[in-house]
Design a protein around this motif. Structure first.
Motif, PDB file in Angstrom:
ATOM      1  N   VAL A   1       0.838  -1.200   0.000  1.00 33.52           N
ATOM      2  CA  VAL A   1       0.000   0.000   0.000  1.00 33.52           C
ATOM      3  C   VAL A   1       0.876   1.255   0.000  1.00 33.52           C
ATOM      4  N   ALA A   2       1.924   1.225   0.820  1.00 24.58           N
ATOM      5  CA  ALA A   2       2.809   2.398   0.914  1.00 24.58           C
ATOM      6  C   ALA A   2       3.436   2.711  -0.442  1.00 24.58           C
ATOM      7  N   TYR A   3       3.918   1.668  -1.122  1.00 22.81           N
ATOM      8  CA  TYR A   3       4.566   1.876  -2.418  1.00 22.81           C
ATOM      9  C   TYR A   3       3.583   2.401  -3.455  1.00 22.81           C
ATOM     10  N   PHE A   4       2.351   1.897  -3.371  1.00 21.69           N
ATOM     11  CA  PHE A   4       1.410   2.199  -4.446  1.00 21.69           C
ATOM     12  C   PHE A   4       0.685   3.525  -4.257  1.00 21.69           C
ATOM     13  N   THR A   5       0.631   4.013  -3.011  1.00 17.97           N
ATOM     14  CA  THR A   5      -0.174   5.208  -2.718  1.00 17.97           C
ATOM     15  C   THR A   5       0.076   6.408  -3.643  1.00 17.97           C
ATOM     16  N   PRO A   6       1.327   6.755  -3.970  1.00 23.83           N
ATOM     17  CA  PRO A   6       1.514   7.924  -4.842  1.00 23.83           C
ATOM     18  C   PRO A   6       0.748   7.845  -6.155  1.00 23.83           C
ATOM     19  N   THR A   7       0.442   6.625  -6.611  1.00 23.08           N
ATOM     20  CA  THR A   7      -0.279   6.490  -7.872  1.00 23.08           C
ATOM     21  C   THR A   7      -1.691   7.058  -7.793  1.00 23.08           C
ATOM     22  N   VAL A   8      -2.332   6.946  -6.625  1.00 22.67           N
ATOM     23  CA  VAL A   8      -3.700   7.462  -6.535  1.00 22.67           C
ATOM     24  C   VAL A   8      -3.736   8.911  -6.056  1.00 22.67           C
ATOM     25  N   LEU A   9      -2.581   9.489  -5.759  1.00 21.88           N
ATOM     26  CA  LEU A   9      -2.549  10.902  -5.380  1.00 21.88           C
ATOM     27  C   LEU A   9      -2.252  11.746  -6.617  1.00 21.88           C
ATOM     28  N   PRO A  10      -2.968  12.864  -6.799  1.00 20.74           N
ATOM     29  CA  PRO A  10      -2.639  13.735  -7.923  1.00 20.74           C
ATOM     30  C   PRO A  10      -1.242  14.330  -7.747  1.00 20.74           C
ATOM     31  N   MET A  11      -0.544  14.514  -8.862  1.00 18.75           N
ATOM     32  CA  MET A  11       0.793  15.108  -8.809  1.00 18.75           C
ATOM     33  C   MET A  11       0.766  16.451  -8.090  1.00 18.75           C
ATOM     34  N   ILE A  12      -0.312  17.191  -8.267  1.00 23.15           N
ATOM     35  CA  ILE A  12      -0.363  18.524  -7.680  1.00 23.15           C
ATOM     36  C   ILE A  12      -0.466  18.441  -6.151  1.00 23.15           C
ATOM     37  N   ALA A  13      -1.175  17.403  -5.662  1.00 26.21           N
ATOM     38  CA  ALA A  13      -1.230  17.203  -4.214  1.00 26.21           C
ATOM     39  C   ALA A  13       0.141  16.808  -3.691  1.00 26.21           C
ATOM     40  N   ILE A  14       0.768  15.878  -4.422  1.00 23.08           N
ATOM     41  CA  ILE A  14       2.116  15.447  -4.070  1.00 23.08           C
ATOM     42  C   ILE A  14       3.048  16.657  -4.033  1.00 23.08           C
ATOM     43  N   ALA A  15       2.906  17.503  -5.040  1.00 25.76           N
ATOM     44  CA  ALA A  15       3.796  18.666  -5.154  1.00 25.76           C
ATOM     45  C   ALA A  15       3.639  19.589  -3.950  1.00 25.76           C
ATOM     46  N   ASN A  16       2.398  19.798  -3.498  1.00 18.90           N
ATOM     47  CA  ASN A  16       2.187  20.649  -2.333  1.00 18.90           C
ATOM     48  C   ASN A  16       2.935  20.139  -1.114  1.00 18.90           C
ATOM     49  N   ILE A  17       2.883  18.825  -0.925  1.00 17.74           N
ATOM     50  CA  ILE A  17       3.508  18.260   0.266  1.00 17.74           C
ATOM     51  C   ILE A  17       5.031  18.336   0.147  1.00 17.74           C
ATOM     52  N   TRP A  18       5.530  18.001  -1.047  1.00 14.08           N
ATOM     53  CA  TRP A  18       6.983  18.072  -1.259  1.00 14.08           C
ATOM     54  C   TRP A  18       7.493  19.500  -1.152  1.00 14.08           C
ATOM     55  N   LEU A  19       6.645  20.426  -1.526  1.00 12.56           N
ATOM     56  CA  LEU A  19       7.030  21.826  -1.426  1.00 12.56           C
ATOM     57  C   LEU A  19       7.433  22.148   0.004  1.00 12.56           C
ATOM     58  N   PHE A  20       6.667  21.622   0.949  1.00 13.50           N
ATOM     59  CA  PHE A  20       7.023  21.854   2.343  1.00 13.50           C
ATOM     60  C   PHE A  20       8.312  21.121   2.710  1.00 13.50           C
ATOM     61  N   PHE A  21       8.429  19.882   2.238  1.00 14.18           N
ATOM     62  CA  PHE A  21       9.648  19.122   2.555  1.00 14.18           C
ATOM     63  C   PHE A  21      10.904  19.882   2.146  1.00 14.18           C
ATOM     64  N   PHE A  22      10.804  20.571   1.023  1.00 16.37           N
ATOM     65  CA  PHE A  22      11.984  21.260   0.489  1.00 16.37           C
ATOM     66  C   PHE A  22      12.134  22.678   1.035  1.00 16.37           C
TER      67      PHE A  22
END
Lengths: 269, 297
Positions: B111-132
């Protein structure tokens, strides 16, 4: 020796798993805390739902959800309705030019509509569909992926079944409807699921083609709301992000096995 | 009989026609139209765009941003393709019931490996934006005990593109893992049993048995990741806007910028034709690889 090796494997796999799930975990954690606690990694800070309230009131997420749902419905209905007969013709009928046309169809697997944004924008504009839900869906409605997938599935239907239906005097349309479509149900589910998650996540084209609240899908609504230069707390941004991914994510977490099996079915050629 | 054939031909064409019309309108027509459009200029204030001949292409050759976009795209592809394929295979091996038998918690990992596939890139980008985020972002916090940290990951030309690459890999590995997993599950267990009886090591088993059997999947994944490395730009739109100083501008992002921020459809069309040429090369390579594979059989 092998025990130690197994331990290293497990450790590596878990490390990878943690990195891959970390953004989601962090987002959930941050969304439930105040902005200061979230960025300060204050473990003992109190939980709050305030961020969700602020995010919900800050942008038209309900409208976005509605728009996304409408686009997905259009895409599902029209793609199923158009790809089914085309896939059947490619799989089981012989007509002049069939193989050449099929090769042309497959071109779309390489050249996806994302690459042709400049020209497709002109087309949509000439049709007067800029800033409309149909305009978001239209470039994707003729789908090479769908035709290819259903054709594969139809080709696996035993010829004898088709032959029997033909002897009963059924024409191609009724054979398709009575024999092929019911047998291809798993493929439709897999294809539908991939389609839903594609349109749920699609961003660039809707961003270009929409221009108002009444047409923006969730992804674009989120992007408009959650730009850090608007001076928002990270907690509010993550709350908004979670809200817009929640329906699909929750469905995935509940039906994860079926989800993955269907993605596999759609990908195995 | 002849009449039957003719009826079938008509039925065939009628059945494919609706889908074909849409495909032609949004794939084949724009592919051709973009080449023609690239010969014309901008067409300001509702006037017809002037014919420029190869003017846009001459401007392109002289445009340093175009060359930088090409270079960035090459780097992006060169990093994303091998790394996401390797990670996809490793992840699939870890969560497959047979190859990952000794790994605890496989269901969670899957589940952990596959989760990014069901998340929109833009949602992913928001979270990574904070990481960086410099200073208090997650990455800097993890690095600060080592005396590093306070690094402006997305704001410096040295690290912005690698950051975009990391986000892309994170998503691609997740998506393509599923294809390797499907392929692994299709491998008959008797093969493994035979190999184990012969005392073959796991590494050898992977190299001699699994890897060759996974070749068709790898080929499929390879072609798709290559295509993706031309078109995955959602995170760039959200996180860096192609900057700083065009450090994260890849070709499709540049097309988006020229076409929809500078509204120069002619130049954007010329850039698109370069992208199409790239995809055509991919198609030819794929064709070559596929026909070679037939000889093996």
């Amino acid at each position: 020796m092998t025990a130690r090796f197994a331990a290293i494997e497990t450790l590596g796999a878990w490390l990878l798993g943690l990195i891959w799930i970390a953004p989601l975990f962090w987002a959930i954690w941050a969304a439930l805390h105040s902005g200061a606690a979230a960025t300060g990694f204050d473990v003992f800070a109190p939980l709050t739902l305030e961020n969700f309230v602020r995010a919900w009131n800050g942008a038209p997420f309900a409208q976005g959800l509605l728009n996304t749902s409408i686009v997905i419905t259009i895409a599902l209905v029209v793609q199923f309705a158009l790809c089914t007969p085309a896939a059947f013709a490619f799989a089981r009928l012989s007509f002049p030019g069939r193989d050449l046309v099929f090769a042309l169809v497959l071109v779309q697997l390489m050249v996806s509509p994302d690459v042709l944004i400049v020209q497709n924008y002109q087309t949509i504009s000439r049709l007067g569909l800029i800033d409309s839900l149909l305009g978001i869906a239209l470039p994707y409605l003729g789908s090479a992926f769908g035709i290819f997938l259903l054709r594969q599935s139809f080709r696996q239907v035993p010829q004898e079944l088709d032959e029997a239906a033909r002897l009963e005097g059924l024409g191609p349309i009724r054979r398709l409807w009575r024999v092929y479509v019911p047998l291809a149900r798993p493929t439709y589910i897999a294809y539908g699921l991939v389609l839903v998650s594609f349109h749920w996540n699609n961003f660039l084209w809707p961003l270009i083609v929409t221009d108002s609240v009444s047409t923006r899908p969730l992804t674009v609504t989120l992007a408009m709301f959650a730009t850090p230069d608007q001076g928002l707390d990270w907690s509010v941004i993550t709350a908004a992000t979670l809200m817009s991914v929640a329906p699909l994510l929750v469905a995935f977490l509940i039906f994860q096995r079926q989800f993955m099996q269907n993605f596999m079915r759609a990908g195995v050629r | 009989m002849i009449r039957g054939e003719r009826k079938e031909a008509i039925a065939g064409w009628m059945l494919i026609l609706p889908a074909l019309l849409l495909l032609v309108a949004f794939t084949h027509y724009p592919t051709v139209a973009v080449l023609i459009r690239s010969l014309f200029g901008q067409g300001l204030h509702g006037k017809a765009p002037p014919f420029l001949g190869l003017g846009n292409y001459r401007a392109m050759v002289a445009d340093p941003v175009f060359w930088q976009a090409l270079r960035n795209n090459a780097l992006y592809a060169a990093a994303v393709i091998p790394l996401s394929m390797a990670l996809a295979i490793i992840m699939a091996l870890a969560v497959d019931a047979a190859t990952g038998a000794r790994i605890a918690g496989r269901v969670f990992l899957r589940v952990a490996y596959f989760t990014p596939t069901v998340l929109p890139m833009i949602a992913i980008a928001n979270i990574w934006l904070f990481f960086f985020t410099p200073g208090y972002g997650l990455i800097d916090r993890l690095l600060s005990p080592f005396g590093l940290g306070n690094w402006n990951w997305l704001g410096s030309t040295a690290t912005a593109l690698p950051a975009m690459i990391a986000v892309a890999i994170w998503r691609e590995a997740s998506f393509y893992m599923i294809f390797y997993l499907a392929a692994l599950q299709a491998i008959p267990p008797t093969l493994r049993e035979a190999a184990m009886l012969e005392g073959s090591s796991r590494l050898n088993f992977f190299r001699r048995v699994l890897w060759p059997l996974l070749t068709p999947t790898s080929l499929f994944v390879f072609v798709n990741v290559v295509i993706d490395s031309f078109r995955l730009i959602d995170q760039i739109v959200v996180m860096t806007h192609g900057g700083p100083d065009n450090a994260t501008t890849i070709l499709l992002y540049y097309i988006y910028e020229v076409g929809f921020q500078y509204w120069d459809a002619g130049y954007a069309s010329a850039l698109t034709s370069v992208l199409l040429a790239g995809l055509a090369i991919v198609a030819l390579v794929q064709f070559g690889l596929l026909s070679r594979r037939v000889h093996y059989r």
